[in-house]
Design an enzyme around this catalytic site. Structure first.
Site, PDB file in Angstrom:
ATOM      1  N   HIS A 143       1.125  -1.088   0.601  1.00 48.00           N
ATOM      2  CA  HIS A 143       0.080   0.178   0.569  1.00 48.00           C
ATOM      3  C   HIS A 143       0.538   1.043  -0.140  1.00 48.00           C
ATOM      4  O   HIS A 143       1.965   0.632  -0.306  1.00 48.00           O
ATOM      5  CB  HIS A 143      -1.058   0.068   1.332  1.00 48.00           C
ATOM      6  CG  HIS A 143      -0.226   0.631   2.443  1.00 48.00           C
ATOM      7  ND1 HIS A 143      -1.327   1.449   3.167  1.00 48.00           N
ATOM      8  CD2 HIS A 143       0.867   0.106   3.400  1.00 48.00           C
ATOM      9  CE1 HIS A 143      -0.476   1.711   4.017  1.00 48.00           C
ATOM     10  NE2 HIS A 143       0.722   0.965   4.054  1.00 48.00           N
TER      11      HIS A 143
ATOM     12  N   CYS B 263       5.853   7.215   3.793  1.00 49.97           N
ATOM     13  CA  CYS B 263       4.953   5.526   3.917  1.00 49.97           C
ATOM     14  C   CYS B 263       3.787   6.384   2.431  1.00 49.97           C
ATOM     15  O   CYS B 263       3.266   6.042   1.898  1.00 49.97           O
ATOM     16  CB  CYS B 263       3.857   5.663   4.877  1.00 49.97           C
ATOM     17  SG  CYS B 263       4.171   5.054   6.462  1.00 49.97           S
TER      18      CYS B 263
ATOM     19  N   HIS C  44       5.197   0.605  -0.261  1.00 61.60           N
ATOM     20  CA  HIS C  44       5.670  -0.963   0.472  1.00 61.60           C
ATOM     21  C   HIS C  44       5.297  -1.442   1.009  1.00 61.60           C
ATOM     22  O   HIS C  44       3.745  -1.903   0.934  1.00 61.60           O
ATOM     23  CB  HIS C  44       6.615   0.416   1.801  1.00 61.60           C
ATOM     24  CG  HIS C  44       5.335   1.191   2.416  1.00 61.60           C
ATOM     25  ND1 HIS C  44       4.491   2.349   1.897  1.00 61.60           N
ATOM     26  CD2 HIS C  44       4.827   0.028   4.150  1.00 61.60           C
ATOM     27  CE1 HIS C  44       3.762   2.315   2.835  1.00 61.60           C
ATOM     28  NE2 HIS C  44       3.672   1.404   4.291  1.00 61.60           N
TER      29      HIS C  44
ATOM     30  N   HIS D  17       3.356  -4.388   4.010  1.00 61.48           N
ATOM     31  CA  HIS D  17       3.602  -5.132   5.354  1.00 61.48           C
ATOM     32  C   HIS D  17       2.985  -6.318   5.305  1.00 61.48           C
ATOM     33  O   HIS D  17       2.229  -6.910   4.851  1.00 61.48           O
ATOM     34  CB  HIS D  17       2.213  -3.751   6.222  1.00 61.48           C
ATOM     35  CG  HIS D  17       3.002  -2.899   6.519  1.00 61.48           C
ATOM     36  ND1 HIS D  17       4.605  -2.092   7.052  1.00 61.48           N
ATOM     37  CD2 HIS D  17       2.468  -1.719   6.128  1.00 61.48           C
ATOM     38  CE1 HIS D  17       3.939  -1.299   7.451  1.00 61.48           C
ATOM     39  NE2 HIS D  17       3.272  -0.818   6.709  1.00 61.48           N
TER      40      HIS D  17
ATOM     41  N   ASP E 173      -4.471 -10.455   0.654  1.00 64.71           N
ATOM     42  CA  ASP E 173      -3.845 -10.805   0.777  1.00 64.71           C
ATOM     43  C   ASP E 173      -3.398 -11.178  -0.375  1.00 64.71           C
ATOM     44  O   ASP E 173      -3.237 -11.461  -1.054  1.00 64.71           O
ATOM     45  CB  ASP E 173      -3.467 -12.266   1.404  1.00 64.71           C
ATOM     46  CG  ASP E 173      -2.712 -13.095   2.227  1.00 64.71           C
ATOM     47  OD1 ASP E 173      -1.750 -12.748   2.026  1.00 64.71           O
ATOM     48  OD2 ASP E 173      -2.280 -14.446   1.895  1.00 64.71           O
ATOM     49  N   HIS E 174      -1.858 -10.666  -0.630  1.00 63.97           N
ATOM     50  CA  HIS E 174      -0.300 -10.931  -1.401  1.00 63.97           C
ATOM     51  C   HIS E 174      -1.274  -9.716  -2.752  1.00 63.97           C
ATOM     52  O   HIS E 174      -1.371  -9.858  -4.219  1.00 63.97           O
ATOM     53  CB  HIS E 174      -0.392 -12.270  -2.287  1.00 63.97           C
ATOM     54  CG  HIS E 174       0.472 -12.767  -1.371  1.00 63.97           C
ATOM     55  ND1 HIS E 174       0.514 -13.030  -0.341  1.00 63.97           N
ATOM     56  CD2 HIS E 174       2.017 -12.952  -1.306  1.00 63.97           C
ATOM     57  CE1 HIS E 174       1.125 -13.750   0.083  1.00 63.97           C
ATOM     58  NE2 HIS E 174       2.341 -13.463  -0.316  1.00 63.97           N
TER      59      HIS E 174
ATOM     60  N   GLU F 152       0.271  -3.727  12.568  1.00 65.91           N
ATOM     61  CA  GLU F 152       1.216  -3.559  11.009  1.00 65.91           C
ATOM     62  C   GLU F 152       1.670  -3.539  11.010  1.00 65.91           C
ATOM     63  O   GLU F 152       2.676  -4.253  10.543  1.00 65.91           O
ATOM     64  CB  GLU F 152       0.342  -1.895  11.267  1.00 65.91           C
ATOM     65  CG  GLU F 152       0.214  -1.749   9.520  1.00 65.91           C
ATOM     66  CD  GLU F 152       0.766  -0.038   9.550  1.00 65.91           C
ATOM     67  OE1 GLU F 152       0.236   0.733  10.462  1.00 65.91           O
ATOM     68  OE2 GLU F 152       0.775   0.110   8.058  1.00 65.91           O
TER      69      GLU F 152
END
Lengths: 139, 139, 139, 139, 139, 139
Positions: free
Chosen positions: A14, A33, A39, A41, A79-80, A126
């Protein structure tokens, strides 16, 4: 009332970036950010529901069913993936962890109600230092 | 010889995708890691060096100095970045965790040698289930 | 309302010992925590604040600002210090984790109010088995 | 009011199985948890009590005393035992984590009241993904 | 050579008990682990393999394949099972963690060889305090 | 050969400070670790021994015995103590984690040899970011 919590995990990209702001302001407000190339997480998602345990099974709700609901409604979509680009329930929303927790709450509240339990909290870890929790709106 | 390990953390986006392969093959080989819009991780980087402790200080190397070297050479370049697009030492390299560990080793080996200690291992924890460790090439 | 939690860490020495009690009574009441030559801990401090997210940023409060406030008001004063001897806001107070949580609350309540958010909880994890949480006084 | 939490751990065998149901129904409802030959877990038990700290000691209650109560009333009865067969306070009760949390609450409420503190919550972490919390009945 | 480690988890019952010893000797030697009605654990299994990364993919071996092998050969046979009664590769073997690690090594060595990688280590974390690692026999 | 690892924990105060250096040099070299009034840590101590498992018990060595040895030789002397002032085997030694690991090795090598097992490694985790491991001297 007993409260049960299920953890599911997802890995996503994100960025925090407003297109209606110049790059400099994005950098000033969102810091690293705001990196234009994204980037990401490992997010830990903790969902808590509450209910009286079923007298026959001793369950508030079967963890397997809880996992299936969270996986179908949330994990399969995030996810991914890229939270800004790929996720229908985050369209047009800043992808702060705060907003993500609220959006996930909205996706999960009704499915759990149909299971006969009450969604109590959505918590997102996070990083090991930063987390957010949302308990819905007072009715 | 005493071995000391310093952990540093970074959050980054990446994808596993070969431009010389069609999208279908990327999906088949790399699965959800091939998502064109990226995904990301909280990476834990563990760097281990070895040496005899200094008789005056009892240190193999000061953790602060170890942290500064890792931060300058690695973390500042990868944290809140895109491993495929933003990182000079990963240019033209598949961003598998294996390749990332090898590349980080190459960046760190010489700076630690100049500090008088020997780089022993680079370990990257990508998720709580997956990790990679590299010990360099036998000399 | 969304709740966000920031963790900061500090390492400190302390002892539980009343000068107005004889050594025997200190040992009886406080056990090994009364060792005259001190002992110490890695403390994990979890601070939770609550607010509506800002509509422009999606933030309750920027984690960086939250970290700066906690660092300036607390961590810089307690990290690698002696809680009994070196910390202004613990002067004359038994350094139990309970009292430490209350004292940290008092230091943080006003600075967060000035940031436009409400301090919700101060939690201290002293060992993996022992923790304390304080939610302030009911108003 | 300050809340303190003590963690104790135990390792136990159990199964989810109703003798008044055929094996097929047990398998359908309880899945692999119904294995007739048992399975087991490392359970983490978190007990939280609340009180004003004692002005002389700064303690809500001494962690050692808290540990002794939990160990005597719970851990000595469940650690390295079979929750279905060996534990008096689980006799005739389905050994779901929900029911276990309620049963542990009932064992601990009175002993802590006699210590002058109020039992606030019993939380059991059964696996890294699954946990249950019970706060007693509203009075 | 790069080393990659995959963690898989399983929950199982077991006991340490020799039928050819009287109960008293079992209790003396194995302590509470000899409870006739079993106890159990959440076991974390870490499997490490080594190889040169594939130049096309950057992989030593795909984590998904690694997970499938470990799941098929080990997890499906031990998860929510009784290690003494239900597991073919533990038949007639004391279910100490040491013996379990050796037995798992024997099950995994050949399947990984067929994948073109070398099994390097099998590590089992039985509780947060106790773990075992096996590296095979020197050839 | 099978390797087993036992973790024990201790909480201690210490400082890094040479009396033969002026305060300024101590501050320059040891930073905040030189605070004259001490600081402290929760130390995690991991001790690994190796041996062939006993054919009757399946044990390299009983964890309880391993724990008793480490507790008697190390933990009872360092837990809730001051590493610089209270610990016989650290007298006259800089209390760096490196030196602490070497000193603990020397205390444990012979007792484990008498148990019929070989001490393989002493690892100390001082904070979540910093750890040290010592494997003894090559014979």
């Amino acid at each position: 009332m007993v409260y049960i919590t299920r953890r599911e995990r997802f890995c996503a990209a994100h960025k925090l970036y407003r297109e209606d702001w110049p790059a400099e302001k994005n950098l000033e407000i969102f810091g690293k950010c705001s990196n234009p190339n994204w980037h990401g997480h490992n997010y830990d998602l903790y969902v808590t529901v509450k209910s009286k345990p079923d007298p026959e099974t001793g369950f508030v709700v079967d963890y397997r069913i809880m996992s299936e609901i969270i996986t179908e409604k949330i994990i399969d979509k995030v996810d991914h993936r890229n939270l800004n680009l790929d996720v229908d329930f985050m369209k047009g929303i800043m992808t702060s962890t705060e907003n993500l927790a609220i959006a996930i709450w909205k996706e999960l509240e009704e499915p759990f109600r149909q299971m006969g339990v009450v969604l109590y909290s959505v918590r997102i870890q996070e990083t090991e230092n930063n987390s957010v929790e949302y308990f819905g709106q007072p009715s």
